[in-house]
Motif scaffolding. Structure first.
Motif, PDB file in Angstrom:
ATOM      1  N   TYR A  28     -10.390  29.271  -6.383  1.00  0.00           N
ATOM      2  CA  TYR A  28      -9.974  28.384  -7.476  1.00  0.00           C
ATOM      3  C   TYR A  28     -10.892  28.562  -8.687  1.00  0.00           C
ATOM      4  O   TYR A  28     -12.014  29.047  -8.571  1.00  0.00           O
ATOM      5  N   GLU A  29     -10.369  28.139  -9.828  1.00  0.00           N
ATOM      6  CA  GLU A  29     -11.198  28.094 -11.033  1.00  0.00           C
ATOM      7  C   GLU A  29     -11.875  26.731 -11.089  1.00  0.00           C
ATOM      8  O   GLU A  29     -11.189  25.701 -11.172  1.00  0.00           O
ATOM      9  N   ILE A  30     -13.187  26.737 -11.034  1.00  0.00           N
ATOM     10  CA  ILE A  30     -13.938  25.485 -11.037  1.00  0.00           C
ATOM     11  C   ILE A  30     -15.131  25.620 -11.969  1.00  0.00           C
ATOM     12  O   ILE A  30     -15.834  26.639 -11.964  1.00  0.00           O
ATOM     13  N   HIS A  31     -15.316  24.612 -12.794  1.00  0.00           N
ATOM     14  CA  HIS A  31     -16.425  24.565 -13.751  1.00  0.00           C
ATOM     15  C   HIS A  31     -17.509  23.663 -13.154  1.00  0.00           C
ATOM     16  O   HIS A  31     -17.369  22.444 -13.120  1.00  0.00           O
ATOM     17  N   PHE A  32     -18.581  24.273 -12.652  1.00  0.00           N
ATOM     18  CA  PHE A  32     -19.636  23.518 -11.996  1.00  0.00           C
ATOM     19  C   PHE A  32     -20.563  22.875 -13.031  1.00  0.00           C
ATOM     20  O   PHE A  32     -20.885  23.476 -14.056  1.00  0.00           O
ATOM     21  N   GLU A  33     -20.968  21.660 -12.747  1.00  0.00           N
ATOM     22  CA  GLU A  33     -22.025  20.992 -13.494  1.00  0.00           C
ATOM     23  C   GLU A  33     -23.301  21.032 -12.640  1.00  0.00           C
ATOM     24  O   GLU A  33     -23.231  21.155 -11.412  1.00  0.00           O
ATOM     25  N   ASN A  34     -24.433  20.958 -13.297  1.00  0.00           N
ATOM     26  CA  ASN A  34     -25.690  20.969 -12.567  1.00  0.00           C
ATOM     27  C   ASN A  34     -25.893  19.619 -11.890  1.00  0.00           C
ATOM     28  O   ASN A  34     -26.138  18.607 -12.542  1.00  0.00           O
ATOM     29  N   ALA A  35     -25.791  19.619 -10.559  1.00  0.00           N
ATOM     30  CA  ALA A  35     -25.913  18.368  -9.814  1.00  0.00           C
ATOM     31  C   ALA A  35     -27.306  17.771  -9.938  1.00  0.00           C
ATOM     32  O   ALA A  35     -27.484  16.567  -9.770  1.00  0.00           O
ATOM     33  N   ALA A  36     -28.297  18.601 -10.243  1.00  0.00           N
ATOM     34  CA  ALA A  36     -29.664  18.091 -10.371  1.00  0.00           C
ATOM     35  C   ALA A  36     -29.802  17.136 -11.552  1.00  0.00           C
ATOM     36  O   ALA A  36     -30.673  16.269 -11.568  1.00  0.00           O
ATOM     37  N   SER A  37     -28.947  17.304 -12.581  1.00  0.00           N
ATOM     38  CA  SER A  37     -29.005  16.393 -13.719  1.00  0.00           C
ATOM     39  C   SER A  37     -28.520  15.001 -13.329  1.00  0.00           C
ATOM     40  O   SER A  37     -28.833  14.021 -14.000  1.00  0.00           O
ATOM     41  N   GLY A  38     -27.720  14.939 -12.235  1.00  0.00           N
ATOM     42  CA  GLY A  38     -27.374  13.668 -11.621  1.00  0.00           C
ATOM     43  C   GLY A  38     -26.205  12.971 -12.251  1.00  0.00           C
ATOM     44  O   GLY A  38     -26.159  12.763 -13.451  1.00  0.00           O
ATOM     45  N   PHE A  39     -25.219  12.664 -11.441  1.00  0.00           N
ATOM     46  CA  PHE A  39     -24.111  11.818 -11.847  1.00  0.00           C
ATOM     47  C   PHE A  39     -24.057  10.635 -10.884  1.00  0.00           C
ATOM     48  O   PHE A  39     -23.197  10.522 -10.033  1.00  0.00           O
ATOM     49  N   GLY A  40     -25.061   9.788 -10.943  1.00  0.00           N
ATOM     50  CA  GLY A  40     -25.088   8.671 -10.024  1.00  0.00           C
ATOM     51  C   GLY A  40     -25.596   9.050  -8.651  1.00  0.00           C
ATOM     52  O   GLY A  40     -25.297   8.382  -7.671  1.00  0.00           O
ATOM     53  N   ILE A  41     -26.346  10.163  -8.534  1.00  0.00           N
ATOM     54  CA  ILE A  41     -26.871  10.579  -7.234  1.00  0.00           C
ATOM     55  C   ILE A  41     -28.012   9.647  -6.839  1.00  0.00           C
ATOM     56  O   ILE A  41     -28.907   9.370  -7.621  1.00  0.00           O
ATOM     57  N   SER A  42     -27.974   9.193  -5.611  1.00  0.00           N
ATOM     58  CA  SER A  42     -29.038   8.328  -5.112  1.00  0.00           C
ATOM     59  C   SER A  42     -29.646   8.947  -3.868  1.00  0.00           C
ATOM     60  O   SER A  42     -29.060   9.846  -3.240  1.00  0.00           O
ATOM     61  N   GLY A  43     -30.814   8.485  -3.479  1.00  0.00           N
ATOM     62  CA  GLY A  43     -31.473   9.038  -2.302  1.00  0.00           C
ATOM     63  C   GLY A  43     -32.409  10.152  -2.680  1.00  0.00           C
ATOM     64  O   GLY A  43     -32.641  10.451  -3.851  1.00  0.00           O
ATOM     65  N   HIS A  44     -32.951  10.819  -1.676  1.00  0.00           N
ATOM     66  CA  HIS A  44     -33.896  11.905  -1.890  1.00  0.00           C
ATOM     67  C   HIS A  44     -33.133  13.215  -2.035  1.00  0.00           C
ATOM     68  O   HIS A  44     -32.459  13.659  -1.103  1.00  0.00           O
ATOM     69  N   VAL A  45     -33.261  13.798  -3.180  1.00  0.00           N
ATOM     70  CA  VAL A  45     -32.579  15.067  -3.442  1.00  0.00           C
ATOM     71  C   VAL A  45     -33.580  16.065  -3.996  1.00  0.00           C
ATOM     72  O   VAL A  45     -34.609  15.699  -4.553  1.00  0.00           O
ATOM     73  N   ARG A  46     -33.261  17.326  -3.828  1.00  0.00           N
ATOM     74  CA  ARG A  46     -34.086  18.406  -4.369  1.00  0.00           C
ATOM     75  C   ARG A  46     -33.162  19.550  -4.747  1.00  0.00           C
ATOM     76  O   ARG A  46     -32.055  19.681  -4.209  1.00  0.00           O
ATOM     77  N   PRO A  47     -33.592  20.405  -5.678  1.00  0.00           N
ATOM     78  CA  PRO A  47     -32.747  21.548  -6.058  1.00  0.00           C
ATOM     79  C   PRO A  47     -32.518  22.479  -4.869  1.00  0.00           C
ATOM     80  O   PRO A  47     -33.385  22.650  -4.014  1.00  0.00           O
ATOM     81  N   PHE A  48     -31.351  23.049  -4.819  1.00  0.00           N
ATOM     82  CA  PHE A  48     -31.001  24.003  -3.760  1.00  0.00           C
ATOM     83  C   PHE A  48     -31.535  25.363  -4.202  1.00  0.00           C
ATOM     84  O   PHE A  48     -30.810  26.208  -4.707  1.00  0.00           O
ATOM     85  N   ALA A  49     -32.824  25.567  -4.002  1.00  0.00           N
ATOM     86  CA  ALA A  49     -33.486  26.789  -4.492  1.00  0.00           C
ATOM     87  C   ALA A  49     -33.659  27.776  -3.349  1.00  0.00           C
ATOM     88  O   ALA A  49     -34.410  27.531  -2.412  1.00  0.00           O
ATOM     89  N   GLU A  50     -32.973  28.894  -3.421  1.00  0.00           N
ATOM     90  CA  GLU A  50     -33.103  29.977  -2.447  1.00  0.00           C
ATOM     91  C   GLU A  50     -32.977  31.305  -3.175  1.00  0.00           C
ATOM     92  O   GLU A  50     -32.227  31.424  -4.140  1.00  0.00           O
ATOM     93  N   THR A  51     -33.700  32.291  -2.690  1.00  0.00           N
ATOM     94  CA  THR A  51     -33.605  33.630  -3.251  1.00  0.00           C
ATOM     95  C   THR A  51     -32.296  34.267  -2.801  1.00  0.00           C
ATOM     96  O   THR A  51     -31.922  34.178  -1.628  1.00  0.00           O
ATOM     97  N   ASN A  52     -31.616  34.885  -3.728  1.00  0.00           N
ATOM     98  CA  ASN A  52     -30.332  35.516  -3.413  1.00  0.00           C
ATOM     99  C   ASN A  52     -30.549  36.691  -2.466  1.00  0.00           C
ATOM    100  O   ASN A  52     -31.102  37.731  -2.844  1.00  0.00           O
ATOM    101  N   ILE A  53     -30.128  36.533  -1.221  1.00  0.00           N
ATOM    102  CA  ILE A  53     -30.385  37.539  -0.187  1.00  0.00           C
ATOM    103  C   ILE A  53     -29.531  38.785  -0.379  1.00  0.00           C
ATOM    104  O   ILE A  53     -29.778  39.815   0.261  1.00  0.00           O
ATOM    105  N   TYR A  54     -28.526  38.714  -1.213  1.00  0.00           N
ATOM    106  CA  TYR A  54     -27.647  39.864  -1.432  1.00  0.00           C
ATOM    107  C   TYR A  54     -27.979  40.626  -2.710  1.00  0.00           C
ATOM    108  O   TYR A  54     -27.374  41.655  -2.986  1.00  0.00           O
ATOM    109  N   LYS A  55     -28.935  40.108  -3.492  1.00  0.00           N
ATOM    110  CA  LYS A  55     -29.181  40.660  -4.820  1.00  0.00           C
ATOM    111  C   LYS A  55     -29.632  42.117  -4.770  1.00  0.00           C
ATOM    112  O   LYS A  55     -29.076  42.979  -5.462  1.00  0.00           O
TER     113      LYS A  55
END
Length: 645
Positions: A28-55
């Protein structure tokens, strides 16, 4: 139109994000927003930071693919890659690298040697006229030598200095418009003194390597032969590399496509955050959270597909619930009008709640173009030429030109003009040159109608934005329509010699709206029940002074915008006049015209006037109409899948 959007909240186990991306989201065509900027996110969150294993593997695969494309037509034979999993794709790439490792190493060594050889050629090329062995010069004991170059603007100073000095000799080897190359010889006892003087003349020293024998010319020819040998070896290595990879072309192309696909999908992590919700006692499973915009139709399809999948949760949220988040704009128009989206994007995409002006500009642009460029023959040329250009180059400008050619042909019949000849067809309406004042007045009247239409569109946009002040009191709102519309009505009645409304009526329908425009800000604040009617930090006197100046500008803009449309009629006259000049130069009145002049004149007029008319119509669209109802502050819809190569 602006496609309706839904804001999707997508979550599931962290380890499952690749499967979700591959199985669902990548389709599908989907326009992602940065979830880290938060749209009412509550609780303990952290960026999903991983090195691209396929790069790394993807980079290697793309390099192999480039080698396959080196041969003419090489890429066309492998357009249908073999589908494979990432682990298998990585094995294919590593195996291919092992097969080509020695060839690639030799290519790198050869490139290094070639660069060194080219550097040597560049150093000695300016001194090829020096018919003396460098090695013997290097063995001089009592004579110092310096080779280099000097700018032409300083060379005359150096010549005068050498002429006045009896212990310096300069030998010129080469020159161009900017520099003179050569070397000077001087006894060693005077070397420091002469070096200082030449340095003050901006003499740039070049150090000649002592790695070759013979004259500069012989050394240059030797380096040139090496260069040719490197070229031949490079072609052999390139062919050897291509032949080696060609045996496994299907697997390599499949690996490249698979790794690029998974590499791009992996990048979805930069939009996500991770959290540990602890839904069950002792559960420590991490979950990802993604936020993205999808069209309403695609959102419903995705929700239906994922309804039975327990590892993914999709929640749909209406735009109205999140107006603090600016939805992206995705235009959706019929194929006939889609090329005109280019003009809209040039001005600025509409905001999500704003009306898409694509159809409006498509209709008005082509209509005004036809009025200004009415000719059956030239219109058909634009129609056919634009269509062919669009089919070959797939450029929107070709489609726009072709559609404009339709209206040019229509108004060519209305004017009775075919390639400038006005005695072939009888005009359906009138000839512009026979009715000059009527043509100009009708153009202004047409412009007034378009301005009123733009004001109506402004009210529609203001209603969508729920902007009360803009709806009622703006120069293009209800007050503006009453004022400008009444003025237009009076002009029309006067033109047709009908009774004009009494002064009192005019004062009400013109004066009251102008007062409303003058007091737009306090009236808006009053309707919105704000405590302070006038702007803070500004005296009422200053407010009225500024408002009066702005009101004068508004009234002036009504007049200038209307008169600006006189160019629509002026260009219709200009076209007829220019073609009249062409036919006069061709001697058409004599009965035996020069057809070469006729053809060339038509080509020049079609190209030159077509370009000018196209620009002028676009100017009318932007400055006289768009400025009244359109803001163009939307952000583009950038589909994540669209980032792929």
């Amino acid at each position: 139109m602006v496609e309706k959007m839904k804001l999707l909240h997508i979550t599931g186990p962290k380890y499952d994000i690749d499967r979700v991306m591959e199985q669902y989201l990548s389709r599908y065509e989907i326009h992602f927003e940065n979830a880290a900027s938060g749209f009412g996110i509550s609780g303990h969150v952290r960026p999903f930071a991983e090195t691209n294993i396929y790069k790394d593997a993807c980079t290697k695969a793309q390099a192999l693919w480039e080698h396959l494309k080196d041969e003419p037509g090489g890429a066309a034979d492998y357009a249908m890659p073999v589908k494979m999993e990432p682990a298998e794709a990585e094995k294919v790439v590593e195996a291919a690298y092992r097969l080509t490792d020695e060839i690639v190493k030799r290519q790198e060594e050869m490139r290094k040697e070639r660069m060194e050889n080219q550097s040597l050629m560049d150093q000695i090329a300016p001194f090829r006229r020096l018919d003396y062995e460098f090695k013997k010069i290097l063995e001089f004991q009592f004579i110092a030598f310096r080779f280099g170059r000097i700018a032409r603007e300083h060379y005359q100073k150096l010549e005068r200095y050498i002429h006045d000095t009896d212990h310096v000799l300069f030998y010129e080897c080469d020159s161009d418009e900017a520099y003179v190359w050569g070397g000077y010889f001087v006894p060693r006892v005077y070397a420091k003194e002469v070096d200082a003087v030449c340095l003050s003349f901006h003499f740039e020293r070049i150090y000649i390597p002592d790695s070759f024998d013979g004259t500069p010319e012989s050394a240059y020819q030797e380096a040139l032969q090496k260069k040719q040998a490197y070229d031949e070896e490079e072609q052999k290595l390139k062919k050897q590399l291509h032949d080696t990879l060609e045996k496994h072309a299907g697997k390599i192309t499949g690996a490249c496509a698979a790794l690029e696909h998974y590499c791009n999908n992996f990048d979805v992590r930069k939009f996500a955050v991770c959290t540990t919700p602890g839904r069950k006692p002792g559960e420590q499973t991490e979950y990802y959270i993604l936020y993205g915009w999808m069209s309403a139709d695609d959102a419903r399809k995705l929700e239906k597909e994922t309804a039975e999948d327990s590892k993914i949760h999709v929640m749909e949220e209406d735009v109205e619930e999140h107006m603090s988040v600016s939805p992206p704009t995705k235009l959706k128009n019929p194929a006939l009008f889609k090329p005109f989206e280019m003009f809209v994007e040039m001005y600025g995409l509409p905001a999500y709640q704003e009306m898409d002006p694509t159809i409006f500009i498509a209709l008005t642009y082509t209509l005004m173009f036809g009025i200004m460029f009415g000719d059956v023959g030239q219109g058909l040329c634009l129609l056919i030429g634009g269509f062919v250009f669009y089919r070959i180059r797939h450029m929107n400008l070709g489609a726009i030109l072709s559609l404009a050619g339709i209206w040019s042909t229509v108004f060519g019949f209305m004017y009775g003009s075919v390639f400038g000849f006005e005695d072939i067809l009888k005009p359906v309406w009138m000839r512009p040159m026979d009715n000059i004042m009527t043509t100009l007045m009708l153009a202004i009247g047409f412009g007034m109608f378009l301005i009123l239409a733009a004001m109506v569109l402004n009210i529609i946009n203001a209603v969508r934005a729920k902007d009360v002040g803009r709806i009622l009191f703006s120069p293009s709102g209800v007050a503006g329509i009453l004022c400008y519309g009444c003025a237009v009505l009076c002009i029309v009645l006067y033109a047709f010699e009908k009774p004009v409304p009494a002064t009192g009526i005019l004062a009400v329908f013109v004066g009251v709206p102008l007062i409303a425009i003058l007091l737009k800000e306090p009236l808006t604040n009053l309707l919105e029940r704000k405590k302070k009617l006038f702007p803070e930090g500004e005296s009422k006197a200053m407010f009225f002074v500024e408002s009066l100046v702005e009101l004068f500008d508004v009234v002036l803009s009504y007049a200038t915008n209307s008169i600006s449309f006189v160019r629509v009629g002026a260009f219709a006259l200009s076209h007829a006049g220019m073609m009249g000049v062409v036919l006069t130069l061709a001697g058409y009145e004599s009965g035996s015209p020069n057809w070469i002049v006729v053809v060339l004149g038509n080509i020049v007029v079609t190209g030159l006037e077509g370009l000018v008319v196209g620009i002028q119509v676009l100017r009318l669209e932007y400055y006289e109409m768009f400025s009244r109802f359109y803001q163009g502050t939307g952000k583009p819809f950038v589909a994540f899948s669209g980032n792929r190569k």
